[in-house]
Design an enzyme around this catalytic site. Structure first.
Site, PDB file in Angstrom:
ATOM      1  N   CYS A  46       0.830  -1.192   0.000  1.00  0.00           N
ATOM      2  CA  CYS A  46       0.000   0.000   0.000  1.00  0.00           C
ATOM      3  C   CYS A  46       0.875   1.257   0.000  1.00  0.00           C
ATOM      4  O   CYS A  46       1.871   1.337   0.713  1.00  0.00           O
ATOM      5  CB  CYS A  46      -0.951   0.077   1.186  1.00  0.00           C
ATOM      6  SG  CYS A  46      -2.077  -1.299   1.297  1.00  0.00           S
ATOM      7  N   GLY A  87      -1.066  -1.667   6.243  1.00  0.00           N
ATOM      8  CA  GLY A  87      -0.772  -2.594   7.342  1.00  0.00           C
ATOM      9  C   GLY A  87      -1.968  -3.468   7.639  1.00  0.00           C
ATOM     10  O   GLY A  87      -2.887  -3.583   6.828  1.00  0.00           O
ATOM     11  N   GLU A 143       8.370 -14.465 -11.165  1.00  0.00           N
ATOM     12  CA  GLU A 143       7.599 -13.292 -10.758  1.00  0.00           C
ATOM     13  C   GLU A 143       7.201 -12.404 -11.933  1.00  0.00           C
ATOM     14  O   GLU A 143       6.165 -11.764 -11.892  1.00  0.00           O
ATOM     15  CB  GLU A 143       8.309 -12.482  -9.659  1.00  0.00           C
ATOM     16  CG  GLU A 143       9.533 -11.721 -10.068  1.00  0.00           C
ATOM     17  CD  GLU A 143      10.044 -10.823  -8.932  1.00  0.00           C
ATOM     18  OE1 GLU A 143      11.263 -10.744  -8.773  1.00  0.00           O
ATOM     19  OE2 GLU A 143       9.230 -10.216  -8.218  1.00  0.00           O
ATOM     20  N   HIS A 182      19.740 -36.019  -8.211  1.00  0.00           N
ATOM     21  CA  HIS A 182      19.118 -36.719  -7.073  1.00  0.00           C
ATOM     22  C   HIS A 182      17.595 -36.679  -7.141  1.00  0.00           C
ATOM     23  O   HIS A 182      16.933 -36.913  -6.146  1.00  0.00           O
ATOM     24  CB  HIS A 182      19.624 -36.130  -5.754  1.00  0.00           C
ATOM     25  CG  HIS A 182      21.098 -36.333  -5.574  1.00  0.00           C
ATOM     26  ND1 HIS A 182      21.658 -37.568  -5.301  1.00  0.00           N
ATOM     27  CD2 HIS A 182      22.137 -35.475  -5.701  1.00  0.00           C
ATOM     28  CE1 HIS A 182      22.974 -37.450  -5.242  1.00  0.00           C
ATOM     29  NE2 HIS A 182      23.288 -36.181  -5.483  1.00  0.00           N
TER      30      HIS A 182
HETATM   31  C1  F6R Z   1      12.063 -10.046  -5.993  1.00  0.00           C
HETATM   32  C2  F6R Z   1      11.973  -9.085  -4.901  1.00  0.00           C
HETATM   33  C3  F6R Z   1      11.629  -9.587  -3.553  1.00  0.00           C
HETATM   34  C4  F6R Z   1      12.363  -8.780  -2.460  1.00  0.00           C
HETATM   35  C5  F6R Z   1      11.881  -9.210  -1.071  1.00  0.00           C
HETATM   36  C6  F6R Z   1      12.611  -8.479   0.033  1.00  0.00           C
HETATM   37  O1  F6R Z   1      12.431  -9.440  -7.188  1.00  0.00           O
HETATM   38  O2  F6R Z   1      12.131  -7.918  -5.096  1.00  0.00           O
HETATM   39  O3  F6R Z   1      11.875 -10.942  -3.427  1.00  0.00           O
HETATM   40  O4  F6R Z   1      13.733  -8.986  -2.598  1.00  0.00           O
HETATM   41  O5  F6R Z   1      10.503  -8.972  -0.952  1.00  0.00           O
HETATM   42  O6  F6R Z   1      12.427  -7.105  -0.053  1.00  0.00           O
HETATM   43  P1  F6R Z   1      13.383  -6.100   0.722  1.00  0.00           P
HETATM   44  O7  F6R Z   1      14.739  -6.213   0.130  1.00  0.00           O
HETATM   45  O8  F6R Z   1      12.769  -4.751   0.525  1.00  0.00           O
HETATM   46  O9  F6R Z   1      13.381  -6.530   2.153  1.00  0.00           O
END
Ligand code: F6R
Length: 627
Positions: free
Chosen positions: A2, A105, A503, A519
């Site tokens: 958000c 949140g 993704e 494996h």
């Molecule tokens: C994938 C991606 C996510 C973030 C993950 C952590 O491309 O961007 O997997 O790496 O959500 O986000 P941060 O680094 O903001 O804690």
């Protein structure tokens, strides 16, 4: 998750709020909405889907539109409570129509609060937890008025404070009151919120990109704080009502860093920015005495000498950076280093004490899983060092030391330059630890730093010859599955390549340790299955490289179409490659800075060829502030 914007000033709020939402849309795009206070009325518009739907709805409104009011709030949503519908889009209004609320949140005790409000006769208009807050603020303000308080910004702030104290969970809430123009109040607990200080106008937002066009002066808030903005000022108090002071800072990047700059996608722009992002992250890190300089260190060298174990906690792409770091830290520092998915860390009850160093890696600095892992580590008395790209965010603030990655804003949901700069930061921390603990001499550290300093140029060269990778991407758009294999630091690169493809392209993709395939998973390989193989440098670990080449032969023998990423000069590997992608030489541990990049481009190209929105893939959000 958000995006939130609030504005008070003398200019019409709508355009400022919409522009802010556009730059925050990466945080969620299930719906968008605005509320503007105009001539004693709260005008709202909200629509499911991307911001464009809201803009269309606004354009279709009657001639007077939504008015020219100078106080407004706006929201772009990543749905938690309640599906992504018009009805559940924010803002939500109190039953008396006075208060408009937006929220980022989760309010964990919302069911109890909703039952209480329904018992009092309130009819809910949505399935969200947020709506509770609107009704509660209205009720608190009504009660205060009945006991003699006057309407005004102070009453709005007090209403919000009382409600914030009743809420459990993580939230940033913004509220406006139709009878209190020129004021927006916010409450913050475990969810991002930053204040922009303007001239005769002030801003609230989930991050500074929303108001960077108007001001680069920002105020960082603490946890459990209320902030009231009016055109004249910014007033911060704790949830207990005590006055508080925010940390003022100047944002050192500008609007152009948050725009696409001629690229089709932010992701492509951010891939292209990687050489500079690495250079910036390295800049000024080496002192005259050859020591690595961290940004904020509340740890002594003795603390670092006392460390007997390192845990790295992170999620997604940042976790893959942590996996690479494990190889570097164990090799250079010679202490055990474990990498943990932040979301699993505290449930496993890891053994932590004062001599454990926990490294929390996060681009946004707001990822709830990582924040909770960090807090667990601190409760167990471990020291926490953050690697983060976002100044003033929660994770660095709650850590004992911070190394900021100077990647600039990352807007595309899929992480690219953040990953490479996280790697650089991990290398620097590994070298710093090795030096402080006397396992490496400064000249040895400087030699690695010199190699790191050469990577931006090598990366520029690599990026200039990615046409074949793009063509390959278009060719692979109809593949039903793509596998990725690698060994040593090539294994996290394989995982990262697969994550990017999943993704962005919504395709089945999996990364494997190359030796593990036989494996079980090798049975996935059918005639023509694309397998991306990350080959280590023959100059570094010849044996490891030869083992990967054997693994390539194994998959090829079973019909795989091999896409081989290997170092320039490794001509021998050509015979096993249906497609060869050559990358410049780098020392083995630093190789992910090169080998990851073609995989980013491949995923981006396949996704675009499949007609997907590369910057805003379905079901995702940039900053994951729920557990
Ligand atoms: C994938 C991606 C996510 C973030 C993950 C952590 O491309 O961007 O997997 O790496 O959500 O986000 P941060 O680094 O903001 O804690």
């Amino acid at each position: 998750m958000c995006g939130i914007v609030g504005y008070v000033g003398s200019r019409p709020a709508l355009n400022i709020v919409i522009d802010g939402l556009r730059r925050l849309e990466y945080r969620g795009y299930d719906s968008a909405g605005v509320a503007i206070i105009d001539s004693g009325v709260i005008q709202t518009e909200k629509k499911a889907g991307k911001l464009a739907n809201l803009e269309k709805a606004l354009a279709e409104r009657a001639a007077d539109g939504i008015g020219t009011g100078t106080t407004g709030i706006g929201h772009t949503r990543w749905a938690t409570h309640g599906g992504p519908t018009d009805r559940n889009a924010h803002p939500h209004l109190s039953a008396d129509g006075r208060i408009a609320v937006i929220h980022n949140g989760i309010i964990e005790n919302f069911a109890r609060l909703r039952a209480e409000l329904e018992a009092a006769g309130i009819e809910f208009q949505s399935d969200t937890d947020t709506e509770c807050a609107a009704h509660l603020i209205a009720a608190e303000m009504r009660a205060l008025r009945e006991s003699g308080a006057q309407d005004g910004p102070a009453l709005l702030a007090e209403g919000m404070r009382r409600v914030a104290n009743r809420l459990e969970g993580a939230f940033t809430l913004l509220a406006t009151d139709v009878n209190v123009p020129n004021a927006v109040v916010a409450a913050r607990r475990n969810s991002p919120l930053v204040v922009g200080r303007g001239n005769g106008e002030n801003f609230l937002a989930s991050d500074v990109s929303a108001f960077i066009e108007h001001t680069r002066e920002a105020v960082e808030l603490g946890q459990d704080q209320i902030v009231l903005i009016t055109p004249e000022g910014i007033e911060i108090t704790g949830f207990d009502g005590s006055p508080a002071v925010g940390k003022e800072y100047h944002v050192d990047w500008d609007m152009s860093a948050a725009e696409k700059g001629g690229y089709d996608w932010f992701m492509l722009k951010e891939i292209a920015e990687q050489p500079q992002a690495i250079a910036d992250t390295l800049l000024g890190r080496l002192s005259e005495r050859g020591e690595i300089i961290l940004d904020e260190v509340r740890l002594t060298d003795q603390d670092l000498r006392d460390v007997d174990k390192v845990f790295i906690v992170a999620c997604g792409t940042a976790y893959h950076a942590g996996m690479v770091a494990k190889y570097a830290i164990e090799h250079w520092v010679r202490i055990p280093c474990e990498v943990e998915l932040a979301s699993e860390f505290r449930y496993r009850d890891p053994i932590l004490d004062r001599s454990t160093l926990v490294i929390a890696i996060s681009q946004s600095g707001e990822t709830m899983d990582t924040l909770m892992a960090l807090r667990h580590a601190k409760e167990q008395k471990a020291r926490v060092l953050a690697i983060c790209n976002t100044n003033g965010s929660t994770i660095p603030r709650e850590s004992d030391a911070v190394l900021y990655t100077h990647g600039g804003p990352e807007i595309a949901v899929a992480s690219t330059k953040a990953f490479l700069t996280q790697l650089v930061a991990c290398y620097l921390i590994g070298l710093h630890l090795a030096q402080v603990r006397g396992v490496m001499y400064s000249d040895e550290v400087a030699a690695v730093v010199e190699k790191l300093q050469a990577t931006p140029d090598s990366l520029r060269t690599l990026l200039s010859r990615m046409d074949d990778v793009r063509a390959l991407g278009r060719d692979l758009r109809t593949a039903s599955t793509v596998l990725f294999i690698g060994r040593h630091v090539g294994f996290p690169v394989a995982l990262e390549g697969a994550l990017k493809l999943k993704e962005l392209a919504y395709m089945h993709a999996e990364g494997f340790a190359a030796g593990e395939l036989k494996h079980g998973s090798i049975s996935l390989i059918d005639d023509g299955t694309p397998v991306v193989c990350v080959v280590p440098s023959p100059a570094g670990r010849g044996v490891m490289r030869d083992k990967v080449v054997s693994n390539i032969q194994e998959v090829r023998a079973r019909g795989a179409r091999t896409i081989v990423i290997a170092e320039e000069g490794d001509e021998d590997v050509r015979q096993f490659a249906d497609h060869l992608i050559q990358v410049p030489h780098t020392p083995t541990l630093l190789a992910p800075l090169m080998t990851t990049v073609p995989l980013q481009i491949l995923a981006c190209e396949i996704a675009a060829a499949r007609g997907n929105d590369v910057d805003q893939p379905r079901n995702l959000a940039k900053s994951v502030t729920v557990e």
